[in-house]
Design a protein around this motif. Structure first.
Motif: not given
Length: 115
Positions: A24-32, A95-113
């Motif tokens: 993660a980058s671009g926001f205060p991670f330790s508080s999120a 991966c997800n976080t909420r910052y400044l009233f918005s949701n942020y998402w990563g691009q995703g990683t595929q898991v196949t079992v």
């Protein structure tokens, strides 16, 4: 500027293990609060696990006892340790976080079992 980058997905046999990472980058991670979601084709995106800034955690019933979410604030990284994997765990994991009233998402990683 908020950026979440997942890694660690792949193909694994039933009963196997994987560890996902989210850098993660671009926001205060330790508080999120940070979360992992997953989405399979034709299914709704669902919460898998979440961890608060204080370290408290919650899990979906389907993964409780098998998955563990953790965080390393020094590395701005959240992890999802997945053990005893089942075919039903196959999905794109986000991966997800909420910052400044918005949701942020990563691009995703595929898991196949699958065997």
């Amino acid at each position: 500027q908020v950026q979440l980058v997942e890694s660690g997905g792949g193909l694994v046999q039933p009963g196997g293990s994987l560890r996902l990472s989210c850098a993660a980058s671009g926001f205060p991670f330790s508080s999120a609060a940070m979360s992992w979601y997953r989405q399979a084709p034709g299914k709704e995106r669902e919460l898998v696990a979440a961890i608060a800034s204080r370290g408290s955690t919650v899990y979906a019933d389907s993964v409780k006892g098998r998955f563990t979410i953790s965080r390393d604030n020094a590395k701005n990284t959240v992890y999802l340790q997945m053990n005893s994997l089942k075919p039903e765990d196959t999905a794109l994991y986000y991966c997800n976080t909420r910052y400044l009233f918005s949701n942020y998402w990563g691009q995703g990683t595929q898991v196949t079992v699958s065997s």
